[in-house]
Design a protein around this motif. Structure first.
Motif, PDB file in Angstrom:
ATOM      1  N   LYS A 123       0.812  -1.224   0.000  1.00 28.45           N
ATOM      2  CA  LYS A 123       0.000   0.000   0.000  1.00 28.45           C
ATOM      3  C   LYS A 123       0.845   1.274   0.000  1.00 28.45           C
ATOM      4  CE  LYS A 123      -3.876  -2.349   0.854  1.00 28.45           C
ATOM      5  NZ  LYS A 123      -5.001  -2.426  -0.071  1.00 28.45           N
ATOM      6  N   ARG A 124       2.146   1.155  -0.217  1.00 27.96           N
ATOM      7  CA  ARG A 124       3.029   2.289   0.078  1.00 27.96           C
ATOM      8  C   ARG A 124       2.714   3.564  -0.698  1.00 27.96           C
ATOM      9  NH1 ARG A 124       5.812  -1.303  -3.022  1.00 27.96           N
ATOM     10  NH2 ARG A 124       6.991  -0.527  -4.817  1.00 27.96           N
ATOM     11  N   ALA A 125       2.140   3.448  -1.886  1.00 31.67           N
ATOM     12  CA  ALA A 125       1.879   4.642  -2.690  1.00 31.67           C
ATOM     13  C   ALA A 125       0.505   5.249  -2.416  1.00 31.67           C
ATOM     14  CB  ALA A 125       2.012   4.295  -4.176  1.00 31.67           C
ATOM     15  N   GLN A 126      -0.319   4.535  -1.648  1.00 29.97           N
ATOM     16  CA  GLN A 126      -1.689   5.022  -1.410  1.00 29.97           C
ATOM     17  C   GLN A 126      -1.740   6.052  -0.289  1.00 29.97           C
ATOM     18  OE1 GLN A 126      -4.934   2.326  -0.818  1.00 29.97           O
ATOM     19  NE2 GLN A 126      -4.193   0.910  -2.371  1.00 29.97           N
ATOM     20  N   PRO A 127      -2.706   6.977  -0.363  1.00 31.98           N
ATOM     21  CA  PRO A 127      -2.914   7.865   0.787  1.00 31.98           C
ATOM     22  C   PRO A 127      -3.271   7.021   2.011  1.00 31.98           C
ATOM     23  CG  PRO A 127      -4.170   8.627  -1.130  1.00 31.98           C
ATOM     24  CD  PRO A 127      -3.629   7.270  -1.480  1.00 31.98           C
ATOM     25  N   ALA A 128      -2.628   7.315   3.133  1.00 32.63           N
ATOM     26  CA  ALA A 128      -2.800   6.482   4.329  1.00 32.63           C
ATOM     27  C   ALA A 128      -4.261   6.395   4.760  1.00 32.63           C
ATOM     28  CB  ALA A 128      -1.942   7.016   5.464  1.00 32.63           C
ATOM     29  N   GLY A 129      -5.014   7.481   4.535  1.00 27.82           N
ATOM     30  CA  GLY A 129      -6.408   7.524   4.947  1.00 27.82           C
ATOM     31  C   GLY A 129      -7.303   6.539   4.219  1.00 27.82           C
ATOM     32  N   GLN A 130      -6.809   5.995   3.109  1.00 28.24           N
ATOM     33  CA  GLN A 130      -7.621   5.034   2.353  1.00 28.24           C
ATOM     34  C   GLN A 130      -7.503   3.613   2.898  1.00 28.24           C
ATOM     35  OE1 GLN A 130      -6.679   5.236  -1.812  1.00 28.24           O
ATOM     36  NE2 GLN A 130      -7.580   7.269  -2.068  1.00 28.24           N
ATOM     37  N   LEU A 131      -6.561   3.387   3.795  1.00 33.88           N
ATOM     38  CA  LEU A 131      -6.362   2.035   4.324  1.00 33.88           C
ATOM     39  C   LEU A 131      -7.386   1.721   5.407  1.00 33.88           C
ATOM     40  CD1 LEU A 131      -3.716   2.540   2.798  1.00 33.88           C
ATOM     41  CD2 LEU A 131      -2.499   1.423   4.657  1.00 33.88           C
ATOM     42  N   SER A 132      -7.598   0.433   5.652  1.00 34.78           N
ATOM     43  CA  SER A 132      -8.495   0.025   6.742  1.00 34.78           C
ATOM     44  C   SER A 132      -7.855   0.394   8.083  1.00 34.78           C
ATOM     45  CB  SER A 132      -8.728  -1.482   6.686  1.00 34.78           C
ATOM     46  OG  SER A 132      -7.558  -2.167   7.096  1.00 34.78           O
ATOM     47  N   GLY A 133      -8.685   0.382   9.123  1.00 37.84           N
ATOM     48  CA  GLY A 133      -8.190   0.719  10.461  1.00 37.84           C
ATOM     49  C   GLY A 133      -7.010  -0.153  10.884  1.00 37.84           C
ATOM     50  N   GLY A 134      -7.129  -1.443  10.627  1.00 37.66           N
ATOM     51  CA  GLY A 134      -6.069  -2.382  10.998  1.00 37.66           C
ATOM     52  C   GLY A 134      -4.784  -2.129  10.219  1.00 37.66           C
ATOM     53  N   GLN A 135      -4.957  -1.834   8.918  1.00 41.29           N
ATOM     54  CA  GLN A 135      -3.776  -1.547   8.090  1.00 41.29           C
ATOM     55  C   GLN A 135      -3.093  -0.267   8.560  1.00 41.29           C
ATOM     56  OE1 GLN A 135      -5.704  -1.526   4.281  1.00 41.29           O
ATOM     57  NE2 GLN A 135      -5.366  -3.710   3.928  1.00 41.29           N
ATOM     58  N   GLN A 136      -3.916   0.718   8.941  1.00 43.66           N
ATOM     59  CA  GLN A 136      -3.333   1.977   9.427  1.00 43.66           C
ATOM     60  C   GLN A 136      -2.542   1.740  10.715  1.00 43.66           C
ATOM     61  OE1 GLN A 136      -5.561   5.648   9.275  1.00 43.66           O
ATOM     62  NE2 GLN A 136      -6.953   4.847   7.716  1.00 43.66           N
ATOM     63  N   ARG A 137      -3.047   0.853  11.563  1.00 48.08           N
ATOM     64  CA  ARG A 137      -2.301   0.502  12.776  1.00 48.08           C
ATOM     65  C   ARG A 137      -0.939  -0.070  12.414  1.00 48.08           C
ATOM     66  NH1 ARG A 137      -3.243   3.405  17.001  1.00 48.08           N
ATOM     67  NH2 ARG A 137      -5.176   3.006  18.062  1.00 48.08           N
ATOM     68  N   GLN A 138      -0.942  -0.935  11.403  1.00 43.37           N
ATOM     69  CA  GLN A 138       0.330  -1.536  10.980  1.00 43.37           C
ATOM     70  C   GLN A 138       1.288  -0.475  10.445  1.00 43.37           C
ATOM     71  OE1 GLN A 138       0.617  -5.310   9.007  1.00 43.37           O
ATOM     72  NE2 GLN A 138      -1.537  -5.735   9.313  1.00 43.37           N
ATOM     73  N   VAL A 139       0.744   0.500   9.711  1.00 44.99           N
ATOM     74  CA  VAL A 139       1.597   1.576   9.194  1.00 44.99           C
ATOM     75  C   VAL A 139       2.171   2.388  10.367  1.00 44.99           C
ATOM     76  CG1 VAL A 139       1.700   3.670   7.780  1.00 44.99           C
ATOM     77  CG2 VAL A 139       0.321   1.725   7.015  1.00 44.99           C
ATOM     78  N   GLU A 140       1.343   2.626  11.386  1.00 44.72           N
ATOM     79  CA  GLU A 140       1.829   3.373  12.556  1.00 44.72           C
ATOM     80  C   GLU A 140       2.969   2.629  13.244  1.00 44.72           C
ATOM     81  OE1 GLU A 140      -1.917   5.884  14.272  1.00 44.72           O
ATOM     82  OE2 GLU A 140      -2.076   3.726  14.418  1.00 44.72           O
ATOM     83  N   ILE A 141       2.814   1.327  13.364  1.00 45.62           N
ATOM     84  CA  ILE A 141       3.878   0.544  14.001  1.00 45.62           C
ATOM     85  C   ILE A 141       5.123   0.531  13.104  1.00 45.62           C
ATOM     86  CG2 ILE A 141       4.544  -1.754  14.829  1.00 45.62           C
ATOM     87  CD1 ILE A 141       1.541  -2.107  15.645  1.00 45.62           C
ATOM     88  N   ALA A 142       4.893   0.378  11.794  1.00 48.11           N
ATOM     89  CA  ALA A 142       6.015   0.409  10.847  1.00 48.11           C
ATOM     90  C   ALA A 142       6.731   1.760  10.911  1.00 48.11           C
ATOM     91  CB  ALA A 142       5.501   0.142   9.429  1.00 48.11           C
ATOM     92  N   ARG A 143       5.963   2.832  10.993  1.00 43.70           N
ATOM     93  CA  ARG A 143       6.556   4.177  11.079  1.00 43.70           C
ATOM     94  C   ARG A 143       7.425   4.306  12.332  1.00 43.70           C
ATOM     95  NH1 ARG A 143       2.408   8.818  12.243  1.00 43.70           N
ATOM     96  NH2 ARG A 143       2.309   7.491  14.093  1.00 43.70           N
ATOM     97  N   SER A 144       6.921   3.774  13.449  1.00 42.86           N
ATOM     98  CA  SER A 144       7.711   3.872  14.680  1.00 42.86           C
ATOM     99  C   SER A 144       8.990   3.055  14.579  1.00 42.86           C
ATOM    100  CB  SER A 144       6.876   3.409  15.881  1.00 42.86           C
ATOM    101  OG  SER A 144       6.584   2.031  15.774  1.00 42.86           O
ATOM    102  N   LEU A 145       8.930   1.921  13.862  1.00 42.34           N
ATOM    103  CA  LEU A 145      10.115   1.061  13.739  1.00 42.34           C
ATOM    104  C   LEU A 145      11.226   1.712  12.923  1.00 42.34           C
ATOM    105  CD1 LEU A 145       8.778  -2.582  13.282  1.00 42.34           C
ATOM    106  CD2 LEU A 145      10.301  -1.760  15.082  1.00 42.34           C
ATOM    107  N   MET A 146      10.861   2.696  12.100  1.00 44.45           N
ATOM    108  CA  MET A 146      11.869   3.412  11.302  1.00 44.45           C
ATOM    109  C   MET A 146      12.974   3.957  12.208  1.00 44.45           C
ATOM    110  SD  MET A 146      11.043   3.562   7.963  1.00 44.45           S
ATOM    111  CE  MET A 146      11.780   5.064   7.305  1.00 44.45           C
ATOM    112  N   ALA A 147      12.603   4.363  13.419  1.00 48.88           N
ATOM    113  CA  ALA A 147      13.568   4.972  14.338  1.00 48.88           C
ATOM    114  C   ALA A 147      14.220   3.942  15.272  1.00 48.88           C
ATOM    115  CB  ALA A 147      12.874   6.061  15.159  1.00 48.88           C
TER     116      ALA A 147
END
Ligand SMILES: Nc1ncnc2c1ncn2[C@@H]1O[C@H](COP(=O)(O)OP(=O)(O)O)[C@@H](O)[C@H]1O
Ligand SMILES: [Mg+2]
Length: 253
Positions: A141-165
């Motif tokens: 989903k990397r090219a999609q606007p984050a708001g278009q993802l399901s709630g669960g997918q957005q959670r995964q993106v949030e966790i992925a974002r935190s793992l960047m650091a």
């Protein structure tokens, strides 16, 4: 509850001692809170709605300045640092409410996970690849606007974002609020792996006691701004119902 054999013998990575904090000068929401979390394990804070669980995480991460007590990272006093410093110190905070920029692409959101470190482009690319390997859905989903993802997918993106650091401490507030049961399972698996596989110290705040306790090592029951019961998960016994009943009774609900 007393010290138990199932407690880690190492010192906690993150801890707060006798924390007092609130939103106004005259009302303390947290009146005397001490909790701890260890590398590679999950500590969970449970308690009735409105009891101060989210406030605790906000105070730990520096959104609220405690009026008394200390926050310790590896025994170093980090109380009152602002959130961007907490990020730099290796803390990650996943708030209860969605925190992605909905109109930005998933990948742009991920890059923001490292904004405070001002990384070189090569480092950024490397980190992105790292989290994409871990979260195939996020890559997809990397090219999609984050708001278009399901709630669960957005959670995964949030966790992925935190793992960047690559943080060492995770403060997680109700990761499955508003998420369907099957997706919840995926999210709890991910949270469990943050501790078990990646060695993070996780402090989890949850209302879904049953699900949270299934992955938790250490439990704090918070009521009226203070910890009134705590212990290793194993000490609460296999009977989660007893704990739930005790909590409900004690909360006066
Ligand atoms: N931004 C805020 N300003 C003032 N009061 C707040 C704010 N956020 C929460 N509170 C109050 O603090 C108390 C604890 O809230 P919270 O920490 O969100 O509880 P929990 O996460 O356990 O449900 C509640 O009484 C709530 O009304
Ligand atoms: Mg809350």
């Amino acid at each position: 509850m007393m010290e138990s054999a199932s407690l880690p013998s190492t010192p906690p990575l993150i801890a707060c001692e006798n924390l007092v904090a609130g939103y106004t000068r005259d009302i303390d929401i947290l009146r005397d809170v001490s909790v701890r979390a260890w590398s590679g394990s999950i500590s969970c804070v449970v308690g009735p709605n409105g009891t101060g669980k989210s406030t605790l995480l906000k105070a730990l991460f520096g959104f609220l300045k405690p009026s008394a007590g200390r926050v310790l990272l590896r025994d170093v006093d980090i109380t009152g640092n602002p959130p961007f410093r907490m990020l730099g110190l290796g803390l990650a905070y996943l708030p209860q409410r969605p925190s992605l920029f909905p109109h930005l692409s998933v990948e742009s959101n991920l890059k923001l996970g490292l904004w405070h470190a001002r990384p070189k482009k090569t480092v950024l690319t490397e980190k992105l690849e790292h989290v994409y390997e871990r979260f195939p859905v996020v890559r997809e989903k990397r090219a999609q606007p984050a708001g278009q993802l399901s709630g669960g997918q957005q959670r995964q993106v949030e966790i992925a974002r935190s793992l960047m650091a690559d943080p060492s401490v995770y403060l997680i507030d109700e990761p499955t609020a508003g998420v369907d049961p099957q997706t919840s399972e995926t999210i709890y698996d991910i949270v469990r792996d943050l501790a078990r596989e990646l060695g993070k110290a996780v402090l989890l705040v949850d209302q879904d006691i049953r699900a949270a306790l299934a992955i938790t090592d250490y439990v704090y029951v918070v009521k009226n701004g203070t910890v009134f019961s705590e212990g290793a998960r194993a000490d609460f016994g296999a009977d989660t119902d007893a704990l739930v009943a005790r909590w409900l009774y004690a909360s006066g609900e």
